[in-house]
Design a protein around this motif. Structure first.
Motif, mmCIF file in Angstrom:
data_model
loop_
_atom_site.group_PDB
_atom_site.id
_atom_site.type_symbol
_atom_site.label_atom_id
_atom_site.label_comp_id
_atom_site.label_asym_id
_atom_site.label_seq_id
_atom_site.Cartn_x
_atom_site.Cartn_y
_atom_site.Cartn_z
ATOM 1 N N THR A 1 -3.455 -1.907 5.296
ATOM 2 C CA THR A 1 -4.518 -1.083 4.729
ATOM 3 C C THR A 1 -4.418 -0.953 3.213
ATOM 4 N N PHE A 2 -3.423 -1.564 2.641
ATOM 5 C CA PHE A 2 -3.273 -1.382 1.193
ATOM 6 C C PHE A 2 -3.891 -2.541 0.418
ATOM 7 N N TYR A 3 -5.190 -2.466 0.274
ATOM 8 C CA TYR A 3 -5.877 -3.534 -0.452
ATOM 9 C C TYR A 3 -5.807 -3.328 -1.954
ATOM 10 N N PHE A 4 -5.568 -2.077 -2.330
ATOM 11 C CA PHE A 4 -5.678 -1.739 -3.744
ATOM 12 C C PHE A 4 -4.728 -2.543 -4.629
ATOM 13 N N MET B 1 -1.583 -2.849 10.999
ATOM 14 C CA MET B 1 -2.803 -3.092 10.220
ATOM 15 C C MET B 1 -2.516 -2.923 8.737
ATOM 16 N N LEU C 1 -6.680 -9.122 -10.180
ATOM 17 C CA LEU C 1 -7.249 -8.935 -11.510
ATOM 18 C C LEU C 1 -6.297 -9.465 -12.573
#
Lengths: 411, 266
Positions: free
Chosen positions: A3-6, A1, A13
């Motif tokens: 999980t590192f969307y940051f 999975m 950006l």
């Protein structure tokens, strides 16, 4: 999975990252080349954003309740007051300049002294504009050194004088019968009344000013300091007596001088609570408000001592990337007007002295100014003017900060 | 077992409740000159001064909105990365872990100045979104740490069990993880809101005066000598995290397996 969307968000950006705006605001020289009527006409219906320190309710109310509606009625200029510390404003401008942001959010800033020097040295200001202000030319002593230099920095018309303040001492007349009139008498009083006096430490704006008075006193004439450029060797010699004086009174200060208030606020609280009998500060009329709201006792009075009392002017200026320089000029011109200055002088809101020249006012207006009751705790205008001393160069301030620590704290 | 709660109440009362009460009293009275033997004078000046500030309500609202957004993003980022750090093993995990904690070791102001430049270019400077993002810097590391710890407590075996029984990821999350993480969510709520609410410098720089939050009005008043006004401001300031906490507490009640306050405990 996954999980590192940051990082993904950050990366996206970066992609949106657009090139910096190119168009930018028009330069102040182009604007001031226009006639004043054109400038006023162009500012009608615009919004002007005034960024200023917001820590005094009286000042805030003067802007919000008096100035704002007046500007709206007379010129159709909508003034918005935004509370921010001057250091942060300059920090913001500096970064915007680095980023090449030509469309800023600030139209007017309020500053003086060291902040002005920083702003000027880093090209954060729009440029020279004072000469085009009709009210400045008509009602002010335009060649007054108090307007052409600001803590030793040449103003070059880049800021317009908005107000002036003078340093005074405050005392509780119930506890002190006769206030001292010189540093020698002050010392005498301190020795007789141990624990009743102290001053904020040298890093505080007010504490430093107290020490500058003492430094002025060491010379034959105060002008030996304020009209002389800073020269470390010379000052060291002159200051000998100052450190002796401070060390001699130290033991009889509040808490035997083991601790100095970190700020004027701290000293004011001590005074308000009755711990000490004297306080001090810039703005000769500041005690009125504090008496009114019950922070200071009703018996508070003020005094100045030999060799005099240091005063300075504070100014309004326009940042380089203001998008509404016409509006800013119109607003500043109005803030310098006799009506605005008169309202500022009255105790209703701010109660602060005006840099305007009384001789240049029409007779009826001058009477209005002379009629203003500034309150019992304020010395009369003549006494203040006679004791007035200009500020020294900003280098002295820093030197006192360093030396005070070595000479007083470490001993 | 019989426990003596008296020392607890005494210490809590002395250290937490008494100062708060004092603050309340001070906000309703004129500054007290006890050395001069004067009594307390009750007044409402400090509060009317507080409410006379035209920016007060909008600033309070902005603080709440920004606080809520920061909280949401914290829970999201904290939950996901906390879970990954606790339950999955992958290469370089310790490096990722320390990197995620780095922002609290570097002064926030230094980070903010660099990010300001970046945000001006991206167009996020002077917007509330930019302020929310900058508030993540001093809050996210704590959230990750808290959720990391919480997931370690829950442990992998419990997850495996539900997976073996055929629960979907969502179902597992809603019925097992969230209820067990309730206390951590509470801690994160409180910590995040309080940290976000008290950011003055970074809000001022990134928000650029376009976004006025409560500290922008409140902090300059630290210079006033009028302790009563300060007290009124502080009390107003303290109400916000309390409100947010109650809201979150209400939301937590909606989780499965929550003990409803109206149910009788057995």
């Amino acid at each position: 999975m996954k999980t590192f969307y940051f990082p993904i968000i950050l990366a996206s950006l970066l992609i949106i990252s657009a090139c910096s705006q190119e168009e930018g605001a028009s330069s102040i020289d182009d604007i001031t080349a226009q006639s004043w009527a054109d400038i006023e006409a162009e500012s009608e219906g615009t919004e002007v954003r005034l960024y200023m320190w917001g820590g005094d309710e009286g000042i805030n109310q003067y802007i919000d309740e008096w100035l704002q509606p007046q500007l709206e009625d007379e010129y159709g200029v909508e003034l918005e007051r935004i509370p921010m510390e001057t250091e942060e404003i300059l920090q913001k401008l500096q970064t915007e300049q680095q980023a090449g942001k030509q469309e800023g959010t600030i139209d007017i800033i309020w500053l003086n002294g060291e902040n002005f020097k920083t702003a000027k040295d880093n090209d954060l200001l729009a440029g020279s504009f004072v000469d085009v202000l009709p009210n400045f030319n008509e009602y002010y002593q335009t060649d007054d050194p108090a307007f052409s230099t600001d803590f030793g920095t040449d103003v070059n018309g880049m800021e317009a004088p908005w107000g002036k303040v003078q340093f005074v001492f405050h005392y509780d007349s119930e506890k002190v019968e006769q206030p001292p009139s010189s540093f020698a008498e002050l010392k005498q009083w301190i020795l007789e009344n141990p624990g009743e006096f102290t001053y904020p430490n040298a890093e505080d704006f007010t504490g430093n000013a107290f020490l500058r008075h003492l430094l002025y006193e060491q010379t034959e004439q105060p002008s030996d300091i304020y009209s002389e450029p800073f020269e470390a060797d010379e000052v060291n010699e002159k200051a000998e007596g100052m450190w002796t004086y401070l060390n001699e009174i130290e033991h009889d200060l509040w808490r035997s001088g083991d601790h100095y208030p970190n700020s004027l606020t701290e000293l004011d609280r001590l005074y308000g609570e009755g711990e000490v009998s004297m306080t001090m500060g810039y703005n000769e009329a500041r005690a009125e408000k504090l008496i009114d709201e019950g922070t200071f006792p009703d018996s508070t009075k003020s005094f100045v001592m030999e060799p005099g009392s240091i005063g300075n002017t504070h100014f309004l200026s326009i940042p380089f990337n203001s998008t509404n320089k016409e509006g800013a000029l119109t607003a500043i011109n109005y803030m310098l007007s006799p009506e605005a200055q008169l309202s500022k002088l009255k105790q209703d809101y701010w109660g602060e002295n005006t840099p305007i020249s009384y001789e240049k006012l029409p007779d009826s207006m001058r009477e209005e100014f002379e009629k203003v009751e500034r309150g019992d705790s304020v010395l009369d205008q003549q006494e203040l003017e006679e004791s007035f001393l200009p500020e020294s160069e900003a280098d002295y301030v820093e030197w006192i900060e360093d030396q005070w620590f070595d000479e007083i704290v470490q001993k | 077992m019989k426990r003596n709660h008296l020392p607890f109440y005494f210490i809590a009362g002395l250290l937490f409740i008494a100062p708060t009460l004092l603050l309340l009293v001070q906000s309703f009275t004129a500054p007290w000159r006890f050395q001069r033997g004067e009594g307390l004078q009750f007044q409402l000046n400090s509060w009317s001064l507080l409410f006379s500030d035209p920016n007060l309500w909008s600033a309070t609202l902005w603080s709440l909105v920004i606080g809520a957004m920061v909280l949401l993003m914290n829970v999201f980022i904290g939950l996901t990365s906390g879970k990954a750090l606790a339950l999955y093993s992958f290469q370089g995990r310790t490096i990722v872990e320390s990197l995620l904690l780095a922002p609290i070791l570097i002064p926030v102001l230094a980070v903010a100045m660099g990010l300001h430049l970046f945000m001006i270019r991206v167009g996020l400077a002077d917007t509330w979104v930019g302020v929310v993002l900058i508030h993540l810097v001093p809050t996210v590391p704590y959230s990750i740490k808290i959720f990391h710890h919480a997931y370690s407590e829950v442990g992998r075996p419990l997850m495996e069990q539900s997976q073996m029984l055929g629960a979907s990821v969502i179902k597992q999350f809603l019925t097992i993880e969230l209820p067990l993480l309730r206390t951590s969510i509470r801690s994160v709520t409180f910590l995040t809101i309080v940290i976000s609410l008290s950011q003055y410098a970074i809000t001022a720089i990134i928000g650029g005066g376009q976004v006025i939050t409560l500290p922008m009005i409140f902090f300059p008043f630290l210079d006033t000598a009028n302790a009563s006004v300060m007290a009124a401001f502080s009390v107003w300031f303290a109400i916000l995290p309390l409100v947010m906490y109650i809201v979150v507490e209400g939301l937590l009640q909606l989780l499965p397996y929550s003990r409803k306050p109206w149910r009788i405990q057995t």
